[in-house]
Scaffold this motif. Structure first.
Motif, PDB file in Angstrom:
ATOM      1  N   GLY A 176      12.001  -7.534   9.626  1.00  0.00           N
ATOM      2  CA  GLY A 176      12.172  -7.058  10.673  1.00  0.00           C
ATOM      3  C   GLY A 176      10.665  -7.513  11.496  1.00  0.00           C
ATOM      4  N   LEU A 177      10.092  -7.178  12.543  1.00  0.00           N
ATOM      5  CA  LEU A 177       9.345  -7.627  14.033  1.00  0.00           C
ATOM      6  C   LEU A 177       7.790  -6.857  13.530  1.00  0.00           C
ATOM      7  CD1 LEU A 177       8.117  -9.063  15.834  1.00  0.00           C
ATOM      8  CD2 LEU A 177       8.780  -8.360  17.308  1.00  0.00           C
ATOM      9  N   LEU A 178       6.857  -7.249  13.208  1.00  0.00           N
ATOM     10  CA  LEU A 178       5.461  -6.368  13.205  1.00  0.00           C
ATOM     11  C   LEU A 178       4.673  -6.830  13.775  1.00  0.00           C
ATOM     12  CD1 LEU A 178       5.153  -7.492   8.961  1.00  0.00           C
ATOM     13  CD2 LEU A 178       5.993  -5.358   9.773  1.00  0.00           C
ATOM     14  N   ARG A 179       3.586  -5.939  14.593  1.00  0.00           N
ATOM     15  CA  ARG A 179       2.774  -6.728  14.725  1.00  0.00           C
ATOM     16  C   ARG A 179       1.284  -6.242  14.498  1.00  0.00           C
ATOM     17  NH1 ARG A 179       1.135  -7.133  20.254  1.00  0.00           N
ATOM     18  NH2 ARG A 179      -0.370  -6.034  21.012  1.00  0.00           N
ATOM     19  N   GLY A 180       0.697  -6.319  14.152  1.00  0.00           N
ATOM     20  CA  GLY A 180      -0.885  -6.478  13.623  1.00  0.00           C
ATOM     21  C   GLY A 180      -2.442  -5.996  14.306  1.00  0.00           C
ATOM     22  N   ASN A 181      -3.549  -7.029  14.215  1.00  0.00           N
ATOM     23  CA  ASN A 181      -4.456  -6.634  14.951  1.00  0.00           C
ATOM     24  C   ASN A 181      -5.183  -8.180  14.173  1.00  0.00           C
ATOM     25  OD1 ASN A 181      -4.673  -3.810  15.403  1.00  0.00           O
ATOM     26  ND2 ASN A 181      -5.910  -3.316  14.212  1.00  0.00           N
ATOM     27  N   LEU A 182      -6.234  -8.337  15.719  1.00  0.00           N
ATOM     28  CA  LEU A 182      -7.541  -9.231  15.258  1.00  0.00           C
ATOM     29  C   LEU A 182      -8.320  -8.858  15.299  1.00  0.00           C
ATOM     30  CD1 LEU A 182      -7.212 -12.611  15.207  1.00  0.00           C
ATOM     31  CD2 LEU A 182      -7.656 -12.253  17.583  1.00  0.00           C
ATOM     32  N   GLU A 183      -9.105  -9.248  13.665  1.00  0.00           N
ATOM     33  CA  GLU A 183      -9.969  -8.758  13.746  1.00  0.00           C
ATOM     34  C   GLU A 183     -11.139  -9.621  13.275  1.00  0.00           C
ATOM     35  OE1 GLU A 183      -9.660  -5.563  10.411  1.00  0.00           O
ATOM     36  OE2 GLU A 183      -8.265  -4.390  12.184  1.00  0.00           O
ATOM     37  N   GLN A 184     -12.528 -10.048  13.793  1.00  0.00           N
ATOM     38  CA  GLN A 184     -13.378 -10.955  13.407  1.00  0.00           C
ATOM     39  C   GLN A 184     -12.974 -12.381  13.233  1.00  0.00           C
ATOM     40  OE1 GLN A 184     -16.580  -9.680  11.063  1.00  0.00           O
ATOM     41  NE2 GLN A 184     -15.884  -7.314  10.889  1.00  0.00           N
ATOM     42  N   GLY A 185     -11.990 -12.425  14.174  1.00  0.00           N
ATOM     43  CA  GLY A 185     -11.288 -13.772  14.011  1.00  0.00           C
ATOM     44  C   GLY A 185      -9.787 -14.273  12.261  1.00  0.00           C
ATOM     45  N   VAL A 186      -9.775 -12.630  12.137  1.00  0.00           N
ATOM     46  CA  VAL A 186      -8.555 -13.104  11.728  1.00  0.00           C
ATOM     47  C   VAL A 186      -7.559 -12.167  11.567  1.00  0.00           C
ATOM     48  CG1 VAL A 186      -8.048 -12.305   8.973  1.00  0.00           C
ATOM     49  CG2 VAL A 186     -10.119 -14.027   9.706  1.00  0.00           C
ATOM     50  N   PHE A 187      -5.875 -13.022  11.517  1.00  0.00           N
ATOM     51  CA  PHE A 187      -5.144 -11.734  11.682  1.00  0.00           C
ATOM     52  C   PHE A 187      -4.806 -10.687  10.439  1.00  0.00           C
ATOM     53  CE2 PHE A 187      -4.442 -15.472  14.351  1.00  0.00           C
ATOM     54  CZ  PHE A 187      -4.123 -14.967  15.463  1.00  0.00           C
ATOM     55  N   VAL A 188      -5.137  -9.780  10.887  1.00  0.00           N
ATOM     56  CA  VAL A 188      -4.324  -8.148   9.902  1.00  0.00           C
ATOM     57  C   VAL A 188      -3.448  -7.649  10.263  1.00  0.00           C
ATOM     58  CG1 VAL A 188      -5.843  -6.660   8.378  1.00  0.00           C
ATOM     59  CG2 VAL A 188      -6.995  -8.000   9.520  1.00  0.00           C
ATOM     60  N   PHE A 189      -2.691  -7.444   9.286  1.00  0.00           N
ATOM     61  CA  PHE A 189      -1.250  -6.556   9.299  1.00  0.00           C
ATOM     62  C   PHE A 189      -1.274  -5.961   8.142  1.00  0.00           C
ATOM     63  CE2 PHE A 189      -0.767 -10.998  11.578  1.00  0.00           C
ATOM     64  CZ  PHE A 189      -0.069 -10.256  12.317  1.00  0.00           C
ATOM     65  N   ARG A 190      -1.515  -4.098   7.730  1.00  0.00           N
ATOM     66  CA  ARG A 190      -1.298  -3.371   7.444  1.00  0.00           C
ATOM     67  C   ARG A 190      -0.379  -2.854   6.894  1.00  0.00           C
ATOM     68  NH1 ARG A 190      -6.345  -3.405  10.132  1.00  0.00           N
ATOM     69  NH2 ARG A 190      -8.023  -3.395   8.696  1.00  0.00           N
ATOM     70  N   GLY A 191       0.077  -2.378   6.007  1.00  0.00           N
ATOM     71  CA  GLY A 191       1.222  -1.220   5.908  1.00  0.00           C
ATOM     72  C   GLY A 191       2.755  -1.984   6.151  1.00  0.00           C
ATOM     73  N   ILE A 192       2.549  -2.943   5.653  1.00  0.00           N
ATOM     74  CA  ILE A 192       3.780  -3.834   5.450  1.00  0.00           C
ATOM     75  C   ILE A 192       5.160  -2.887   4.043  1.00  0.00           C
ATOM     76  CG2 ILE A 192       5.309  -5.868   5.984  1.00  0.00           C
ATOM     77  CD1 ILE A 192       2.481  -6.497   6.273  1.00  0.00           C
ATOM     78  N   PRO A 193       5.687  -2.391   4.591  1.00  0.00           N
ATOM     79  CA  PRO A 193       7.029  -2.248   3.170  1.00  0.00           C
ATOM     80  C   PRO A 193       7.418  -3.984   3.168  1.00  0.00           C
ATOM     81  CG  PRO A 193       8.081  -1.617   5.133  1.00  0.00           C
ATOM     82  CD  PRO A 193       7.102  -1.955   5.509  1.00  0.00           C
ATOM     83  N   TYR A 194       7.690  -3.170   0.861  1.00  0.00           N
ATOM     84  CA  TYR A 194       7.854  -4.730   0.850  1.00  0.00           C
ATOM     85  C   TYR A 194       8.909  -3.629  -0.553  1.00  0.00           C
ATOM     86  CZ  TYR A 194       4.994  -3.443  -3.468  1.00  0.00           C
ATOM     87  OH  TYR A 194       4.454  -2.447  -4.627  1.00  0.00           O
ATOM     88  N   ALA A 195       9.436  -2.963  -0.653  1.00  0.00           N
ATOM     89  CA  ALA A 195      10.496  -2.687  -1.012  1.00  0.00           C
ATOM     90  C   ALA A 195      10.823  -1.301  -0.760  1.00  0.00           C
ATOM     91  CB  ALA A 195      10.217  -2.689  -1.966  1.00  0.00           C
ATOM     92  N   ALA A 196      12.530  -1.061  -0.667  1.00  0.00           N
ATOM     93  CA  ALA A 196      12.346   0.507  -0.236  1.00  0.00           C
ATOM     94  C   ALA A 196      11.735   2.245  -1.064  1.00  0.00           C
ATOM     95  CB  ALA A 196      13.853   0.894  -0.696  1.00  0.00           C
ATOM     96  N   PRO A 197      12.014   3.054  -0.225  1.00  0.00           N
ATOM     97  CA  PRO A 197      10.485   4.276  -1.113  1.00  0.00           C
ATOM     98  C   PRO A 197      11.251   4.313  -1.990  1.00  0.00           C
ATOM     99  CG  PRO A 197      11.376   4.494   1.111  1.00  0.00           C
ATOM    100  CD  PRO A 197      11.993   3.217   0.999  1.00  0.00           C
ATOM    101  N   PRO A 198      10.535   4.136  -3.601  1.00  0.00           N
ATOM    102  CA  PRO A 198      11.148   4.961  -4.845  1.00  0.00           C
ATOM    103  C   PRO A 198      11.072   5.851  -4.936  1.00  0.00           C
ATOM    104  CG  PRO A 198       8.620   4.296  -4.586  1.00  0.00           C
ATOM    105  CD  PRO A 198       9.354   4.107  -3.633  1.00  0.00           C
ATOM    106  N   THR A 199      11.835   6.603  -3.873  1.00  0.00           N
ATOM    107  CA  THR A 199      12.163   8.391  -3.857  1.00  0.00           C
ATOM    108  C   THR A 199      13.545   8.667  -4.392  1.00  0.00           C
ATOM    109  OG1 THR A 199      12.651   8.057  -1.915  1.00  0.00           O
ATOM    110  CG2 THR A 199       9.847   8.196  -2.593  1.00  0.00           C
ATOM    111  N   GLY A 200      13.335  10.564  -4.496  1.00  0.00           N
ATOM    112  CA  GLY A 200      15.341  10.808  -4.760  1.00  0.00           C
ATOM    113  C   GLY A 200      16.039   9.987  -5.981  1.00  0.00           C
ATOM    114  N   HIS A 201      16.343   9.312  -5.667  1.00  0.00           N
ATOM    115  CA  HIS A 201      17.689   8.329  -7.286  1.00  0.00           C
ATOM    116  C   HIS A 201      17.356   7.176  -7.294  1.00  0.00           C
ATOM    117  CE1 HIS A 201      19.162   6.599  -3.971  1.00  0.00           C
ATOM    118  NE2 HIS A 201      20.058   5.256  -4.413  1.00  0.00           N
TER     119      HIS A 201
END
Length: 510
Positions: A14-39
């Motif tokens: 899907g589409l992500l929106r990040g920040n530009l900090e001191q000339g570097v693009f930063v993308f935080r908290g990107i899910p790379y797998a489903a939550p390993p919760t419950g079953h």
């Protein structure tokens, strides 16, 4: 020109929106797998459910349940919000559309597989990213959530497919995300370096040893990996059974175990936990990591490995008392020869406490570099060994024995400025910053250029690949002072001896 439109990245999920900090693009908290919760608790990570619209990627993702107090004291800071839903990563990139794909460096944090998070200040990726690489950090399951075995869970698998090392599978899932998506951030999916410190370094070596990780990365850096043996699956099963009984589950089912509260595990006594190593004998790590390297079965990929001058600073966490090391030697030696030999190797060190500190350091940490480099040489792929012995100028009175476990991180990641608030009483100097720049340049050059065909690394001093006879080790610092120099046959006799002795003398203490 960098603009607002570049803050939006479309990934396979899907589409992500990040920040530009001191000339570097930063993308935080990107899910790379489903939550390993419950079953999905204690199962291999599953794919992320794609999302509609734009996902905010400006905040850190949840960290795995852990001791906040302990992480703040020794783990690098406040790990943030805790949740069993913790499979998130972060990306820093200087260009999302470079003329040529950029090298990728994936940081795996340490913390004894019990504490830590990818968003801690020492691991901020901006300084290295600003020098032309894409940096990825990640959170993964820790403690019982990351490493667990129980007979009831075994029943869910066919023979030979049992999984106990969920944290290692999380790391592989993050690397699979990198293969799918990093090109959208300007990264080169064909040039991925994994690197980490302490249990993060053990993760690097375990990924080198796991048959499941083939093709997910192309080289590795192991900072302060230790020689403690992996936990046999049989032992982990016994521990899991004891844990279930602790919760009054005498004949626990998988459903009952998964119904236990996620925050009930991390405060438990260490006798009910695994770590600070992986579990050997499952589908992820069929053989102990050390056995794989000793038998030259690791992936044929370049490796940089090294340790610090005062690693004994952390051994109490592993249950190793340096003062008792010499006593242990006396108890296991034959007719006094072993202790006499060790004293000969540490000429001028007669105090048992200081001798034990150095022996514990070398047997538990320094020797790991020698073992891995020797195995790499036998495997026909290059390795580079280092020894870190620099202490920041305003803190040298605090570290009379050298560089503590983990204190090299802000130099290798060049994050001294990110730690300015934490180090307000002992601020870093311009000389510290200059040394960090020199050190981190070797890490960057490894990520840029190292391949199975490399014979050296560029830097202020050309760093040749390790060979058994020369045994060249790069010293970053000497007696706390700034220095860069190659040392031949570094601790050669000690590491040769301890390679033979470590199976008998390096043990976990519960």
């Amino acid at each position: 020109m960098k603009n607002d439109q570049m803050l939006k990245i479309r990934t396979a999920e899907g589409l992500l929106r990040g920040n530009l900090e001191q000339g570097v693009f930063v993308f935080r908290g990107i899910p790379y797998a489903a939550p390993p919760t419950g079953h999905l608790r204690w199962r291999a990570p599953k794919p992320v459910q794609p999302w509609e619209g734009e996902r905010d990627a400006t905040l850190w993702g949840n960290a795995s349940w852990q001791s906040r107090e302990y992480c703040m004291a020794v783990g690098g800071g406040d790990p943030g919000v805790f949740s069993e839903d913790c499979l998130y990563l972060n990306v820093w990139t200087p260009e999302v559309d470079p003329s040529r794909p950029l090298p990728v460096m994936v940081w795996i944090h340490g913390g004894g597989f019990a504490i830590g998070a990818g968003g801690l200040a020492p691991y901020v990726g901006l300084p290295l990213a600003s020098r032309g690489v894409v940096i990825v950090t990640l959170n993964y399951r820790l403690g019982h959530m990351g490493f667990f075995a129980h007979p009831a869970l075994d029943k869910e698998y066919q023979d030979g497919e049992v999984v106990n090392n969920f944290a290692l599978l999380d790391q592989m899932a993050a690397l699979q995300w990198v293969q799918r998506n990093i090109s959208s951030f300007g990264g080169d999916s064909r040039n991925v370096t994994i690197f980490g410190e302490s249990s993060g370094a053990r993760s690097v070596l375990s990924l080198f040893a796991s048959p499941l990780s083939a093709g997910l990365f192309h080289k590795g850096i192991a900072q302060s990996a230790y020689t403690l043996p992996d936990i046999p699956r049989e032992t982990a099963l016994e521990t899991g059974t004891k844990l279930a009984k602790h919760f009054n589950l005498e004949n626990a089912t998988a459903e009952q175990l998964r119904a236990l509260p996620a925050d009930a595990f991390w405060p438990l006594d260490r006798s009910l936990a695994n770590g600070p190593v992986a579990i050997s004998g499952d589908h992820v790590l069929p053989e102990p990591m050390l056995s794989v390297f000793n038998h030259v079965r690791q992936h044929k990929l370049p490796l940089m490995i090294g340790s610090n001058s005062d690693e004994a600073s952390v051994l109490s966490y592993f249950g190793v008392d340096p003062a008792k090391v010499i006593e242990q030697v006396r108890q296991t030696q034959h007719i006094g020869l072993r202790l006499k030999l060790i004293r000969m190797l540490y000429d001028g060190v007669w105090d048992d406490s200081e001798l034990g500190r150095q022996v514990a350091r070398d047997m538990t940490f320094t020797t790991m570099g020698y073992v891995a480099a020797l195995s790499q040489h036998r495997n026909g792929v290059p390795a580079w060994r280092y020894y870190f012995d620099y202490v920041s100028e305003n803190a040298r009175d605090l570290y009379p024995n050298g560089t503590w476990h983990g204190n090299e991180i802000p130099y290798t990641l060049n994050t001294l400025d990110a730690l300015a608030t934490q180090m307000a009483d002992r601020p870093f100097t311009e000389n510290d910053r200059a040394f960090a720049h020199k050190v981190s340049e070797y890490w960057l050059n490894f990520a840029r250029d190292a391949s199975v065909f490399s014979h050296q690394l560029k830097g202020e001093i050309v760093w040749p690949a390790w060979q058994p006879y020369a045994d060249n080790v790069m010293r970053f610092g000497e007696k706390g002072e700034a220095a860069l120099k190659l040392e031949k046959r570094f601790m050669r006799r000690r590491t040769q001896l301890f390679r033979l002795l470590m199976k008998k003398m390096v043990r976990l203490r519960k």
